[in-house]
Each structure stands twice: as C-alpha cells, then as structure tokens.
Design a protein around this motif. Structure first.
Motif, PDB file in Angstrom:
ATOM      1  N   ALA A  35       0.827  -1.206   0.000  1.00  0.00           N
ATOM      2  CA  ALA A  35       0.000   0.000   0.000  1.00  0.00           C
ATOM      3  C   ALA A  35       0.862   1.258   0.000  1.00  0.00           C
ATOM      4  CB  ALA A  35      -0.928  -0.018   1.207  1.00  0.00           C
ATOM      5  N   ALA A  36       1.961   1.243   0.770  1.00  0.00           N
ATOM      6  CA  ALA A  36       2.843   2.410   0.820  1.00  0.00           C
ATOM      7  C   ALA A  36       3.499   2.661  -0.533  1.00  0.00           C
ATOM      8  CB  ALA A  36       3.909   2.215   1.900  1.00  0.00           C
ATOM      9  N   ALA A  37       3.844   1.587  -1.251  1.00  0.00           N
ATOM     10  CA  ALA A  37       4.445   1.753  -2.578  1.00  0.00           C
ATOM     11  C   ALA A  37       3.459   2.378  -3.550  1.00  0.00           C
ATOM     12  CB  ALA A  37       4.926   0.402  -3.107  1.00  0.00           C
ATOM     13  N   ALA A  38       2.187   1.994  -3.462  1.00  0.00           N
ATOM     14  CA  ALA A  38       1.165   2.605  -4.316  1.00  0.00           C
ATOM     15  C   ALA A  38       1.004   4.093  -3.990  1.00  0.00           C
ATOM     16  CB  ALA A  38      -0.162   1.875  -4.149  1.00  0.00           C
ATOM     17  N   ASP A  39       1.029   4.415  -2.708  1.00  0.00           N
ATOM     18  CA  ASP A  39       0.962   5.822  -2.311  1.00  0.00           C
ATOM     19  C   ASP A  39       2.114   6.615  -2.924  1.00  0.00           C
ATOM     20  OD1 ASP A  39      -1.311   5.462  -0.811  1.00  0.00           O
ATOM     21  OD2 ASP A  39      -0.300   5.490   1.128  1.00  0.00           O
ATOM     22  N   TYR A  40       3.317   6.043  -2.861  1.00  0.00           N
ATOM     23  CA  TYR A  40       4.489   6.741  -3.384  1.00  0.00           C
ATOM     24  C   TYR A  40       4.394   6.909  -4.902  1.00  0.00           C
ATOM     25  CZ  TYR A  40       9.362   8.078  -4.006  1.00  0.00           C
ATOM     26  OH  TYR A  40      10.498   8.773  -4.322  1.00  0.00           O
ATOM     27  N   LEU A  41       3.914   5.876  -5.575  1.00  0.00           N
ATOM     28  CA  LEU A  41       3.791   5.944  -7.031  1.00  0.00           C
ATOM     29  C   LEU A  41       2.866   7.078  -7.448  1.00  0.00           C
ATOM     30  CD1 LEU A  41       4.448   4.402  -9.765  1.00  0.00           C
ATOM     31  CD2 LEU A  41       2.211   3.325  -9.463  1.00  0.00           C
TER      32      LEU A  41
END
Length: 337
Positions: A187-193
């Motif tokens: 989920a954090a990677a999607a936020d960063y993307l």
C-alpha cells in the motif's frame, strides 16, 4: 513450564566470602543474558550484522540494568548462506538451556520465526524481532478486505500459513516485533507511485510466494483505491523468471511502472533488466518493490544497466529522519563505522 519472566530469581545475589582484609568485598553483580538469533552469515548478513552491531552498541552503552550486568549470547541461524528454520529452533533450545537467558532478540526471517515461536512460547521466553513482517506471526488474518483486490478477508489458513494462535501452544503472547506487516508495504508503494512519482498506471508481478503475493495484492488494491489502474498481474515462476512477453504486453497496455512483490532470489531484479527491451530505461520507468529488494546489492547487480529507478519500501521507521536519533546514530557510527 519454566517461566523466563522471573528476573529476580535469575539474579539472586551470592555474597562473597570474607577475605583477609577488614574491608568487606563488594558482591559481584549478577548477570542477565539476552539471546540473539540472526542470520549473521550468508545472504542476509548485510542487514543482520548491522542489527547485531546495534544490539552490541546498546549493551556497550548500557552495561548494567537495575544492578545486573547485561551480556549477549549470539547464535547464527543461517546455513549454506540462507536462514534455516530448524537451526533457529535449535538456537532457541540452547538459550532455554541457560537459566540466565531471560529473553531473546530475533529472528530476521518469518520462516525461522514460525519454528522458533512455539519453542519459546512453551517455555515463556520473550522474543523481540527487529525485522519479521509476515502478518500471520502476530494475528490470524493474512490480508484484510480493504487491501485485497477481491475485497474479501483472507485468513492465514487460506494463505497456507499457520496463524498466530497456532504458533502459541501456551496460549500466551511472547512474540513482539519492531516492524509493521507486509501488506502495508504494498500500500505504501502505491501511495508513493501516485503521490510522489505522479503515475497512475502500473503492472504487478509476484514471486509465487505468500510474501510477494501479499505485497502485490496490497499494491494493486491501494492503487485502484487511489484512482489508478492495474494493467495486469503475473505470478512469476522463480525457476524460470522470464517475463519478456508479459512486459511487452504491459507496455502495450500503457503501464508506466512495474511493481514486484518478492525477494531478489525470486528473479524480480532480473525482470528489471528485461524491462529495458520494452520500456524506457532507468528512472523513466520506475520499478517498485518491498524490503525483499530494498538496498540489496544483488538486486542492483541483477538489474544491470537498468538499475536506476528502483524503489523499495522497508516496514520500519527510518531513524535517520528523526532528530531525536541523531546523537545515537553519530555515536554508533563512531563505534562501528
């Protein structure tokens, strides 16, 4: 069951016999030992040895606790370069054989933890892991519905893993950890993307393991919730990590980035090298993943000349961002480099 929550008993003071001098000799301080079980050799040593040095640093700077000397008993749970669950369990049994060991730090690997927790739990030995992030070590739910693309809960049994309850034969909790759980990495990677890289279309790949599949599922669900689009999903066979045709189809579908759930041994970073044949190289096409690839020199090597533009999440606070940690970091670097 031998309880390890009996520090006072372990620290009984033995008075020294009177010596010839009229000045009484101060009794020797009793010693409490803390077991440390980490993969300090092999592929995970690059992360485990700094963690061990951090533990050593704390003991060096805090050598006594409420009148007790503190000492470490260190064990390596790696064999032939990889963490070995049976060796970890044997290390725990060796800690239990020493009545002065009151707790342990470790392990690093979830597979090792699944073998160690029942042994330590039955004996009441407290465990604190600096790194394990599999959700089923501390709860019975593998994936909550909001982070599953199918919007249903997945329990640990359905994911093929023992639940937290299964790992605790004494029905008490003895296992604690410093990290968050894996699904929050995706989920954090999607936020960063979306919020930092300002991209909305991505393809996902996982490594055919529960860890990587969970990361990829959470990434996909969160990206969709943020208004993005998942152009496709591939569960990669680690024995044959060839994703060339899939990557080309994702480029044709308009993917702007690739998310990989898994570790370097699963072949994901070779996929990064393969991306160059279909996508613009390096930072022009981000490649995101979890702590299985983060800051891994082997991943950078496998990616070859397409290694720039790799982003990895780590499920723990970055101490270098905390002003309150600056002095400790400075002192640690002075002691261990």
């Amino acid at each position: 069951m031998r309880s390890r929550l009996r520090i006072a008993a372990a620290g009984a003071v033995v008075l020294a016999s009177a010596c010839a001098s009229s000045t009484p000799t101060a009794p020797a301080a009793p010693t409490l030992r803390i077991g440390v079980d980490l993969p300090i050799s092999g592929g995970e040593a690059r992360a485990a040895v700094p963690a061990l040095n951090g533990i050593r640093f704390f003991v060096q700077t805090h050598p006594t606790l409420d009148g007790y000397n503190v000492a470490l008993v260190t064990a390596d749970d790696a064999s032939r370069g990889m963490p070995k669950p049976s060796l970890g369990a044997a290390n725990v049994r060796s800690f239990l054989a020493d009545p002065s060991v009151v707790a342990m730090i470790g392990p690093f690997d979830a597979g090792v933890a699944r073998k160690e927790i029942p042994v330590a739990n039955a004996a009441g030995l407290a465990m604190i892991s600096p790194a394990t992030s599999n959700p089923c070590l501390t709860r019975n739910l593998f994936m909550p519905a909001p982070l599953n693309p199918a919007h249903i809960e997945i329990d640990c049994k359905a994911a093929g893993l023992p639940s937290a309850a299964d790992l605790r034969p004494a029905h008490i909790n003895n296992f604690f950890r410093l990290t968050t759980t894996d699904e929050l990495q995706g989920a954090a990677a999607a936020d960063y993307l979306v919020k930092d890289l300002h991209l909305l279309r991505a393809a996902a790949i996982s490594d055919h393991e529960a860890y990587g599949q969970g990361l990829a599922d959470a990434f996909m669900s969160r990206l969709t919730a943020l208004g993005g689009t998942v152009t496709g999903r591939l569960d990669l066979d680690p024995a044959r990590p060839d994703a060339a045709s899939y990557l080309q189809s994702m480029k044709d579908a308009g993917a702007q980035a690739i998310y990989y759930g898994g570790g370097t041994p699963g072949g994901g970073c070779h996929v990064r090298a393969q991306m160059k044949a279909s996508f613009p190289a390096n930072e022009a096409t981000p490649f995101l993943g979890g702590d299985g690839i983060a800051q891994d020199p082997a991943c950078v090597g496998a990616a070859g000349d397409n290694s720039a533009g790799i982003y990895g999440t780590v499920p723990i606070v970055d101490a270098s961002t905390l002003a309150s940690a600056a002095h400790t970091i400075h002192e640690f670097k002075g002691a261990f480099g």
